[in-house]
Design an enzyme around this catalytic site. Sequence first.
Site, PDB file in Angstrom:
ATOM      1  N   LYS A 170       1.418  -1.426  -0.116  1.00  0.00           N
ATOM      2  CA  LYS A 170       0.045   0.092   0.095  1.00  0.00           C
ATOM      3  C   LYS A 170       1.176   1.100   0.282  1.00  0.00           C
ATOM      4  O   LYS A 170       1.862   1.506   0.492  1.00  0.00           O
ATOM      5  CB  LYS A 170      -1.024  -0.135   1.511  1.00  0.00           C
ATOM      6  CG  LYS A 170      -1.931   1.235   1.661  1.00  0.00           C
ATOM      7  CD  LYS A 170      -3.298   0.712   0.230  1.00  0.00           C
ATOM      8  CE  LYS A 170      -4.219   1.896   0.542  1.00  0.00           C
ATOM      9  NZ  LYS A 170      -3.629   2.820  -0.644  1.00  0.00           N
ATOM     10  N   LYS A 194       5.053   1.895  -2.738  1.00  0.00           N
ATOM     11  CA  LYS A 194       5.134   3.333  -2.963  1.00  0.00           C
ATOM     12  C   LYS A 194       5.523   3.293  -4.819  1.00  0.00           C
ATOM     13  O   LYS A 194       5.488   2.269  -5.304  1.00  0.00           O
ATOM     14  CB  LYS A 194       6.085   4.200  -2.281  1.00  0.00           C
ATOM     15  CG  LYS A 194       6.210   5.531  -2.677  1.00  0.00           C
ATOM     16  CD  LYS A 194       5.148   5.738  -1.028  1.00  0.00           C
ATOM     17  CE  LYS A 194       4.566   7.629  -1.337  1.00  0.00           C
ATOM     18  NZ  LYS A 194       3.764   7.808  -0.479  1.00  0.00           N
TER      19      LYS A 194
HETATM   20  P1  NAD Z   1       0.961  18.691  -1.521  1.00  0.00           P
HETATM   21  O1  NAD Z   1       1.663  19.284  -2.973  1.00  0.00           O
HETATM   22  O2  NAD Z   1       0.011  19.389  -1.330  1.00  0.00           O
HETATM   23  O3  NAD Z   1       1.888  20.038  -0.362  1.00  0.00           O
HETATM   24  C1  NAD Z   1       3.168  20.380  -0.272  1.00  0.00           C
HETATM   25  C2  NAD Z   1       3.890  21.623  -0.070  1.00  0.00           C
HETATM   26  O4  NAD Z   1       4.741  22.405   0.718  1.00  0.00           O
HETATM   27  C3  NAD Z   1       2.897  23.045  -0.867  1.00  0.00           C
HETATM   28  O5  NAD Z   1       2.635  23.823   0.491  1.00  0.00           O
HETATM   29  C4  NAD Z   1       4.638  23.684  -0.755  1.00  0.00           C
HETATM   30  O6  NAD Z   1       4.387  25.237  -1.253  1.00  0.00           O
HETATM   31  C5  NAD Z   1       4.640  22.868   0.391  1.00  0.00           C
HETATM   32  N1  NAD Z   1       6.376  23.357   0.275  1.00  0.00           N
HETATM   33  C6  NAD Z   1       7.351  22.399  -0.681  1.00  0.00           C
HETATM   34  N2  NAD Z   1       8.376  22.756  -0.985  1.00  0.00           N
HETATM   35  C7  NAD Z   1       8.902  23.856   0.263  1.00  0.00           C
HETATM   36  C8  NAD Z   1      10.113  24.106   1.114  1.00  0.00           C
HETATM   37  N3  NAD Z   1      11.126  24.025   0.692  1.00  0.00           N
HETATM   38  N4  NAD Z   1       9.487  24.678   2.420  1.00  0.00           N
HETATM   39  C9  NAD Z   1       8.155  24.916   2.613  1.00  0.00           C
HETATM   40  N5  NAD Z   1       7.366  24.662   2.157  1.00  0.00           N
HETATM   41  C10 NAD Z   1       6.970  23.667   0.695  1.00  0.00           C
HETATM   42  O7  NAD Z   1       1.661  17.292  -0.244  1.00  0.00           O
HETATM   43  P2  NAD Z   1       1.011  17.025   0.735  1.00  0.00           P
HETATM   44  O8  NAD Z   1       0.084  15.873  -0.007  1.00  0.00           O
HETATM   45  O9  NAD Z   1       0.315  18.393   1.506  1.00  0.00           O
HETATM   46  O10 NAD Z   1       1.984  16.052   1.556  1.00  0.00           O
HETATM   47  C11 NAD Z   1       2.906  16.789   1.792  1.00  0.00           C
HETATM   48  C12 NAD Z   1       3.857  16.250   2.776  1.00  0.00           C
HETATM   49  O11 NAD Z   1       3.039  14.765   3.629  1.00  0.00           O
HETATM   50  C13 NAD Z   1       4.632  14.915   2.302  1.00  0.00           C
HETATM   51  O12 NAD Z   1       6.105  14.406   2.224  1.00  0.00           O
HETATM   52  C14 NAD Z   1       4.106  13.948   2.142  1.00  0.00           C
HETATM   53  O13 NAD Z   1       4.370  12.298   1.487  1.00  0.00           O
HETATM   54  C15 NAD Z   1       2.952  13.505   3.280  1.00  0.00           C
HETATM   55  N6  NAD Z   1       1.755  12.802   3.586  1.00  0.00           N
HETATM   56  C16 NAD Z   1       1.331  13.043   2.562  1.00  0.00           C
HETATM   57  C17 NAD Z   1      -0.265  12.328   3.076  1.00  0.00           C
HETATM   58  C18 NAD Z   1      -1.838  12.838   2.073  1.00  0.00           C
HETATM   59  O14 NAD Z   1      -2.694  12.184   1.943  1.00  0.00           O
HETATM   60  N7  NAD Z   1      -1.783  14.248   0.769  1.00  0.00           N
HETATM   61  C19 NAD Z   1       0.051  11.060   3.585  1.00  0.00           C
HETATM   62  C20 NAD Z   1       1.016  10.882   4.176  1.00  0.00           C
HETATM   63  C21 NAD Z   1       1.926  12.053   4.600  1.00  0.00           C
END
Ligand code: NAD
Length: 425
Positions: A67, A103
């Site tokens: 997953k 992944k």
């Molecule tokens: P997203 O693409 O929706 O958002 C990412 C955010 O991070 C954006 O606001 C972007 O501008 C910001 N960002 C990128 N580089 C940056 C930097 N250098 N400094 C500051 N801000 C920065 O992604 P998301 O879905 O919110 O995921 C964010 C993290 O959470 C990732 O590591 C992802 O693997 C993890 N994650 C996401 C989920 C999910 O359900 N979406 C679940 C578990 C983990």
Amino acid sequence: MPSIFANALAQLESAARQMKLPKEILAVLHQPQREVTAALPVTMDDGSQKIFSAYRVQYSNARGPYKGGIRFHPQVTLDEVRALAFWMAVKCAVAGIPFGGGKGGVMVDPKKLSAGELERLSRGYLRAFADVIGPERDVPAPDVGTNAQIMDWISDEYARVTGHAQPAVITGKSLDRGGSRGRETATGRGGFFILQQLAERLKLKPEKTRLIVQGFGNVGMHFTRLACRDGYRLIGIADSRASILAAPDRSLDYAVIANAKQDYGTVDPCRCTATKGKICRCPDHRHLTPDKLLTTDCDVLVLAALENQITKANAGKVKARIILELANGPTAPEADVILDRRHVTVVPDVIANAGGVVVSYFEWQQNRENVSWTESQIKQQLQPVMEKAFQEAWELSRQQRINLRAAAFQLALTRIAQSIQKKTA
Ligand code: NAD
């Protein structure tokens, strides 16, 4: 760029040493069970063809189908996808859901593709990996750069390839295509439940607790909304384009930040950083360099952007008492050692951001049973799963005087080891 998979293996080895994990189990978990790579040809709108590198890593299916999300990002590497797949196996085991870890990724900047190009790429991804995924084999989901629309295309392409619709092949779909209510907000909401657990144990009062949040995408935004609604003080926020700090004794207004994001695509409400050379004279906030925000005084630093944000270079300067890891792998292992020495409480990604995969599991269950749960059923079922995972890690960390990451890894590795031993007995 440091190897993220090396970071993940360092965490595995450290936990294995502490808990005396049998050598044979460590050897099994030291690499993924399977890695598939593909070159995806996509016809662009102008008639030319581009080739995109794509990956699917199946790390462990000891506890159930692989997953994990599919990331569309220009810097995706196989090394990164391996690490993320490993953390998924750990996360599902800590949360106690019957999935393994996998992944996927494509090296692409999705913002540079038209909707048609993105659809052809997403369908191409499914065709390349159709043989190795499936509702009982490997169930992808969204990650950075992918969304419900992309999941819908992939689900539809799977139906075309196999000849029948099986929505449980992928989670994070839109509601009319078999998605779950509450999936969009699940990771941020799960992180908020963890903040409440911390507050209870560390006697934090929301109105006195200052938060700095890095990342205002799907995860950071929903987390921040819930925390601000509960009275927590948001004093700093960053996205990839701006880092903002509230003026002394002031807080940032969630609605102002959310509106700025919606209207201008950045958390910067005055857009000073967008206008080259202009000095911000706003009375309620100022602009910082991205790294400065991470080391600004606050109570809880919430990392909701990308990997490797806290490293040995800045860990010694972090002033937060608590770090909540909503992103995957935001703290490098050397930084973890420094934070531990400085008594910073780090709630690791494998607990703090598990809300997304837990609701993905609920979506998979609903698809298999052909039912649809209400939003309040989802919230009610998510909360105890998150609380149990946190509670078990918290108690183990107190009993053994280890940090929460080590405790979470021990819990997960014990469960994964039991499943491997059962399968090989
Ligand atoms: P997203 O693409 O929706 O958002 C990412 C955010 O991070 C954006 O606001 C972007 O501008 C910001 N960002 C990128 N580089 C940056 C930097 N250098 N400094 C500051 N801000 C920065 O992604 P998301 O879905 O919110 O995921 C964010 C993290 O959470 C990732 O590591 C992802 O693997 C993890 N994650 C996401 C989920 C999910 O359900 N979406 C679940 C578990 C983990």
